[in-house]
Design an enzyme around this catalytic site. Structure first.
Site, mmCIF file in Angstrom:
data_model
loop_
_atom_site.group_PDB
_atom_site.id
_atom_site.type_symbol
_atom_site.label_atom_id
_atom_site.label_comp_id
_atom_site.label_asym_id
_atom_site.label_seq_id
_atom_site.Cartn_x
_atom_site.Cartn_y
_atom_site.Cartn_z
ATOM 1 N N GLU A 167 0.793 -1.230 0.000
ATOM 2 C CA GLU A 167 0.000 0.000 0.000
ATOM 3 C C GLU A 167 0.825 1.280 0.000
ATOM 4 O O GLU A 167 0.854 2.016 0.995
ATOM 5 C CB GLU A 167 -0.941 0.017 1.209
ATOM 6 C CG GLU A 167 -1.930 -1.124 1.235
ATOM 7 C CD GLU A 167 -2.938 -1.005 2.384
ATOM 8 O OE1 GLU A 167 -2.826 -0.048 3.177
ATOM 9 O OE2 GLU A 167 -3.826 -1.859 2.474
ATOM 10 N N GLU A 356 -5.366 -8.402 0.709
ATOM 11 C CA GLU A 356 -5.910 -8.041 2.036
ATOM 12 C C GLU A 356 -7.375 -7.700 1.852
ATOM 13 O O GLU A 356 -7.747 -7.054 0.865
ATOM 14 C CB GLU A 356 -5.265 -6.769 2.604
ATOM 15 C CG GLU A 356 -4.016 -6.933 3.376
ATOM 16 C CD GLU A 356 -3.571 -5.623 4.044
ATOM 17 O OE1 GLU A 356 -4.431 -4.770 4.364
ATOM 18 O OE2 GLU A 356 -2.364 -5.464 4.227
HETATM 19 O O1 IFM Z 1 -3.745 -3.086 9.281
HETATM 20 C C1 IFM Z 1 -3.753 -2.541 8.011
HETATM 21 C C2 IFM Z 1 -2.630 -3.109 7.158
HETATM 22 O O2 IFM Z 1 -1.385 -2.961 7.764
HETATM 23 C C3 IFM Z 1 -2.593 -2.394 5.826
HETATM 24 N N1 IFM Z 1 -3.900 -2.461 5.191
HETATM 25 C C4 IFM Z 1 -5.037 -2.054 5.970
HETATM 26 C C5 IFM Z 1 -5.065 -2.806 7.298
HETATM 27 C C6 IFM Z 1 -6.277 -2.380 8.129
HETATM 28 O O3 IFM Z 1 -6.212 -1.030 8.403
#
Ligand code: IFM
Length: 445
Positions: A167, A356
């Site tokens: 990200e 994710e």
């Molecule tokens: O916890 C985070 C992760 O580290 C990166 N993506 C979003 C998740 C939830 O906020």
């Protein structure tokens, strides 16, 4: 009721984690400080003053946690490498204890028949590099390349699946523009230079892995949100377009060889004019084997003349009422699919993987159980939408749930719980939540 086998035999099922959020052992075994260790010591930066010094104590409990991944039925364990555990000062001398830890972790995954996916950068920059400017400094790219080369050579014989960055929008915007994440820097100049160096890092990282790791399967991951205009007025449509550039396009398009989307956002054009390397499209381009999609919510955007630079503001949607998670994030499985389709439309994308997806709720432990029906519903709805899109031809090859255990949720500290497994941060006891049991059944069918 859908089941994992509906997605086909080759579909990859995993659970994702990140070093700074789970490992702990932050000040021991030769590890150097990361920006999150420093930032979390600053008063008022993390809710309730929480610090990730122990976190989930994964460093010591990795065997049990890897066993949980196996028990829940996943085939993949995604974790990141703490850069300052390998290079305590960012580059230069290595830390043998840190190197050995990831060997043990990889061995444990393989012994459990789990496929390791390694993320090289999940937000925990060595503090020593931040002291030299961090992601705003051009020198970060040399240090990052040294780190990537080292990890590829050290672990690449047994690890074939790699994710270069996690990200870039997340760590550059929250950490270098808004100052609410480590290292706490603000302003557009910091932000845009961090964005550019991250863009170089992701493409360079891909090239290094390709050269160093035989039969590598290489990806990088993006946080992405569908951007919806508040109305169909020209001003709202243009405002939404600028935010789409800011949150989505500016990160993925350079990688695709398209350069920064300067034509759709004049601020980007101004930066590109001032910085000649912004037009060096070749260095920013790399053909990844997969692009990781990480989606949590859509945003509704309205024109607002008073907001500097973007002249846009996030508002509540006028025409749709959707539930929200404990983070206040809109739950919208249709939008989850729309943003995957937006990325799939880039001609150079080979495949997409959801790296994710998940939700935080205010979980309650009662009689050693956590009945998190809302999280189960979240996964059911998102997976049903994904299955339909896949059956309609969307090239998605995997799904990784966020996350294994409740952990250190950055500026939220230990207060936001995303895990399939509950963590008691005082005793480190784990309790598999109902959502964990749900996954176990889903994956075994
Ligand atoms: O916890 C985070 C992760 O580290 C990166 N993506 C979003 C998740 C939830 O906020």
């Amino acid at each position: 009721m859908i089941k994992a086998s509906d997605f086909g035999n080759d579909f990859v099922w995993g659970v994702a984690t990140a070093a700074a959020q789970i490992e702990g052992a932050a000040e021991t075994y030769g590890r150097g400080a990361s920006i999150w260790d420093t930032f979390s010591k600053r008063s008022g930066k993390i809710k309730k003053g929480h610090q990730p010094i122990v976190a989930c104590d994964f460093y010591h409990r990795y065997k049990d946690d890897v066993a949980l991944v196996k028990m829940l039925g996943f085939g993949v364990f995604r974790f990141s490498i703490s850069w300052s555990r390998i290079f305590p000062l960012g580059d230069g001398a290595v830390n043998p204890e840190g190197i050995a830890f990831y060997h043990r972790l990889i061995d444990e995954c393989l012994a459990q028949n789990l496929v390791p996916y390694i993320t090289l950068y999940h937000w925990d920059l060595p503090q020593a590099l931040e002291d030299e400017g961090g992601w705003t400094a051009y020198s970060i790219n040399d240090s990052f390349n040294i780190f990537v080369t080292f990890c590829a050579r050290e672990y690449g014989d047994r690890v074939k699946n790699w994710i270069v960055l996690n990200e870039p929008f997340g760590f550059t915007s929250l950490g270098y523009m808004l100052g609410i994440h480590a290292p706490g820097k603000t302003g557009l100049t910091n932000f845009f230079s961090a964005v550019h160096h991250a863009a170089i890092a992701q493409a360079d990282g891909g090239r290094i892995l390709r050269a160093e790791v035989k039969n590598a399967h290489i990806g990088t991951s993006f946080s992405c949100s569908e951007i919806l205009p508040y109305t169909q007025s020209d001003s709202d449509l243009l405002a939404a377009k600028r935010i789409d550039c800011l949150m989505n396009r500016m990160f993925v398009e350079p990688l695709m060889g398209l350069g920064y989307p300067t034509a759709d956002w004049d601020v980007l054009e101004k930066f590109a004019v001032q910085h000649s390397t912004w037009r060096h499209t070749e260095r920013l381009t790399f053909e990844f084997d997969f692009i990781g999609i990480q989606n949590y919510f859509p945003l509704t955007i309205k024109y607002n003349a008073f907001i500097p630079v973007v002249q846009a503001w996030e508002v509540k949607a006028a025409n749709r009422k959707k539930p929200h998670t404990a983070m206040g994030w809109e739950i919208n499985p249709d939008s989850f699919i729309n943003i995957i389709k937006q990325y799939a439309a880039y001609p150079k994308i080979k495949s997409l993987m959801v790296t994710e997806n998940g939700a935080a709720y205010h979980d309650k432990v009662s009689e050693h159980q956590v009945h998190d029906e809302a999280r189960i519903a979240y996964f059911e709805q998102h997976l049903a939408a994904l299955l339909k899109a896949k059956q309609d031809g969307l090239n998605v090859t995997g799904y990784m749930a966020w996350t294994l255990t409740d952990n250190f949720e950055w500026a939220e500290g230990f207060n936001a719980r995303f895990g399939l497994v509950h963590t008691d941060f005082k005793t480190q006891e784990r309790i598999v939540k109902d959502s964990g049991h749900w996954f176990q059944k889903f994956l075994n069918r």
